[in-house]
Design a protein around this motif. Structure first.
Motif, mmCIF file in Angstrom:
data_model
loop_
_atom_site.group_PDB
_atom_site.id
_atom_site.type_symbol
_atom_site.label_atom_id
_atom_site.label_comp_id
_atom_site.label_asym_id
_atom_site.label_seq_id
_atom_site.Cartn_x
_atom_site.Cartn_y
_atom_site.Cartn_z
ATOM 1 N N ASP A 180 129.455 -17.649 19.183
ATOM 2 C CA ASP A 180 129.152 -17.269 17.800
ATOM 3 C C ASP A 180 127.643 -17.237 17.553
ATOM 4 N N THR A 181 126.940 -18.225 18.098
ATOM 5 C CA THR A 181 125.494 -18.293 17.911
ATOM 6 C C THR A 181 124.799 -17.128 18.592
ATOM 7 N N PHE A 182 125.163 -16.846 19.845
ATOM 8 C CA PHE A 182 124.531 -15.749 20.576
ATOM 9 C C PHE A 182 124.736 -14.422 19.849
ATOM 10 N N ASN A 183 125.907 -14.218 19.291
ATOM 11 C CA ASN A 183 126.226 -12.957 18.623
ATOM 12 C C ASN A 183 125.704 -12.879 17.182
ATOM 13 N N SER A 184 125.094 -13.951 16.700
ATOM 14 C CA SER A 184 124.587 -13.955 15.322
ATOM 15 C C SER A 184 123.256 -13.212 15.213
ATOM 16 N N SER A 185 123.045 -12.595 14.062
ATOM 17 C CA SER A 185 121.795 -11.852 13.814
ATOM 18 C C SER A 185 120.586 -12.780 13.806
ATOM 19 N N GLY A 186 120.753 -13.992 13.265
ATOM 20 C CA GLY A 186 119.649 -14.945 13.191
ATOM 21 C C GLY A 186 119.120 -15.334 14.558
ATOM 22 N N PHE A 187 120.021 -15.633 15.478
ATOM 23 C CA PHE A 187 119.619 -16.001 16.843
ATOM 24 C C PHE A 187 118.912 -14.826 17.517
ATOM 25 N N LYS A 188 119.485 -13.637 17.366
ATOM 26 C CA LYS A 188 118.901 -12.450 17.993
ATOM 27 C C LYS A 188 117.517 -12.150 17.442
ATOM 28 N N ALA A 189 117.350 -12.311 16.136
ATOM 29 C CA ALA A 189 116.044 -12.051 15.519
ATOM 30 C C ALA A 189 115.007 -13.074 15.982
ATOM 31 N N LEU A 190 115.412 -14.347 16.040
ATOM 32 C CA LEU A 190 114.487 -15.411 16.432
ATOM 33 C C LEU A 190 113.981 -15.241 17.857
ATOM 34 N N PHE A 191 114.843 -14.784 18.753
ATOM 35 C CA PHE A 191 114.476 -14.698 20.165
ATOM 36 C C PHE A 191 114.279 -13.274 20.664
ATOM 37 N N GLY A 192 114.182 -12.325 19.737
ATOM 38 C CA GLY A 192 113.851 -10.947 20.098
ATOM 39 C C GLY A 192 114.908 -10.231 20.909
ATOM 40 N N LEU A 193 116.175 -10.504 20.628
ATOM 41 C CA LEU A 193 117.263 -9.819 21.329
ATOM 42 C C LEU A 193 117.722 -8.621 20.499
ATOM 43 N N GLY A 194 118.244 -7.621 21.159
ATOM 44 C CA GLY A 194 118.751 -6.442 20.454
ATOM 45 C C GLY A 194 120.078 -6.742 19.770
ATOM 46 N N GLU A 195 120.299 -6.106 18.635
ATOM 47 C CA GLU A 195 121.558 -6.297 17.890
ATOM 48 C C GLU A 195 122.767 -5.860 18.712
ATOM 49 N N GLU A 196 122.562 -4.944 19.646
ATOM 50 C CA GLU A 196 123.678 -4.456 20.454
ATOM 51 C C GLU A 196 124.122 -5.464 21.516
ATOM 52 N N GLU A 197 123.299 -6.454 21.799
ATOM 53 C CA GLU A 197 123.660 -7.462 22.806
ATOM 54 C C GLU A 197 124.775 -8.342 22.267
ATOM 55 N N LYS A 198 125.870 -8.359 22.981
ATOM 56 C CA LYS A 198 127.022 -9.187 22.617
ATOM 57 C C LYS A 198 127.457 -9.945 23.867
ATOM 58 N N VAL A 199 128.091 -11.081 23.640
ATOM 59 C CA VAL A 199 128.586 -11.858 24.768
ATOM 60 C C VAL A 199 129.909 -12.509 24.364
ATOM 61 N N ARG A 200 130.805 -12.650 25.332
ATOM 62 C CA ARG A 200 132.096 -13.301 25.070
ATOM 63 C C ARG A 200 132.087 -14.713 25.625
ATOM 64 N N ARG A 201 132.971 -15.511 25.093
ATOM 65 C CA ARG A 201 133.058 -16.919 25.499
ATOM 66 C C ARG A 201 133.322 -17.042 26.997
ATOM 67 N N SER A 202 134.154 -16.168 27.547
ATOM 68 C CA SER A 202 134.456 -16.235 28.983
ATOM 69 C C SER A 202 133.208 -15.986 29.824
ATOM 70 N N SER A 203 132.318 -15.126 29.345
ATOM 71 C CA SER A 203 131.066 -14.867 30.062
ATOM 72 C C SER A 203 130.160 -16.093 30.030
ATOM 73 N N ILE A 204 130.133 -16.752 28.872
ATOM 74 C CA ILE A 204 129.336 -17.982 28.753
ATOM 75 C C ILE A 204 129.901 -19.055 29.667
ATOM 76 N N SER A 205 131.216 -19.177 29.686
ATOM 77 C CA SER A 205 131.872 -20.174 30.541
ATOM 78 C C SER A 205 131.538 -19.934 32.012
ATOM 79 N N GLU A 206 131.650 -18.697 32.434
ATOM 80 C CA GLU A 206 131.350 -18.376 33.830
ATOM 81 C C GLU A 206 129.885 -18.633 34.152
ATOM 82 N N ARG A 207 128.995 -18.241 33.245
ATOM 83 C CA ARG A 207 127.558 -18.432 33.486
ATOM 84 C C ARG A 207 127.204 -19.908 33.568
ATOM 85 N N LEU A 208 127.784 -20.716 32.680
ATOM 86 C CA LEU A 208 127.520 -22.159 32.712
ATOM 87 C C LEU A 208 128.011 -22.780 34.022
ATOM 88 N N SER A 209 129.107 -22.271 34.556
ATOM 89 C CA SER A 209 129.649 -22.840 35.794
ATOM 90 C C SER A 209 128.839 -22.435 37.018
#
Length: 158
Positions: free
Chosen positions: A65-94
């Motif tokens: 939810d945080t990664f996909n939020s506009s506030g997080f993207k604006a703060l860290f200079g990410l594009g609005e089109e960047e989206k991520v799913r929980r499964s991707s986060i889970s895999e990346r963390l592992s």
């Protein structure tokens, strides 16, 4: 920006203390981004740091939810089109190399220690803890999460 409950340190203050060049250098030297297409080491670090400051509970759903939020993207200079799913986060963390985060910690602790004397460091209530101390303490628990095997566990996050 959220502030730790018992501290007066904000995320903005912490981010000023961490040079972006250091994160880029460590990404290259630890090869943490070798197979990653979206969730680069720097983004994961910022995501985890932001969520620690901004949320009471840290979960993969919160990270998504945080990664996909506009506030997080604006703060860290990410594009609005960047989206991520929980499964991707889970895999990346592992799969992410923990040495990347260890190196960030070591570099920042060294930098912090060079700027402040011992009494100033104590004012920030930062204590360096070795995991063996935590494990040793857990063995001495009288109460804890019962595992029905005779062992007691304690769960915590920092």
């Amino acid at each position: 920006m959220s502030v730790f409950k018992d501290h007066k340190t904000s995320l903005k203050d912490v981010l000023k203390f961490i040079p972006e060049a250091l994160l880029s250098h460590l990404s290259a030297s630890t090869k943490v981004d070798h197979y990653s297409k979206v969730l680069h080491g720097k983004k994961m670090f910022y995501l985890l740091l932001f969520c620690i400051f901004d949320n009471e509970k840290l979960s993969q759903r919160t990270l998504e939810d945080t990664f996909n939020s506009s506030g997080f993207k604006a703060l860290f200079g990410l594009g609005e089109e960047e989206k991520v799913r929980r499964s991707s986060i889970s895999e990346r963390l592992s799969k992410i190399d923990p040495n990347y985060f260890k190196e960030i910690y070591e570099q920042m602790y060294e930098r912090f220690s060079s700027y402040y004397n011992k009494s100033e460091i104590e004012k920030y209530n930062l204590i360096r803890v070795d995991s063996t101390i935590v494990a040793d303490t857990c063995l001495k628990l009288k109460e804890g999460i019962d595992q029905k095997s005779g062992k007691k566990l304690a769960k915590f996050s920092f």
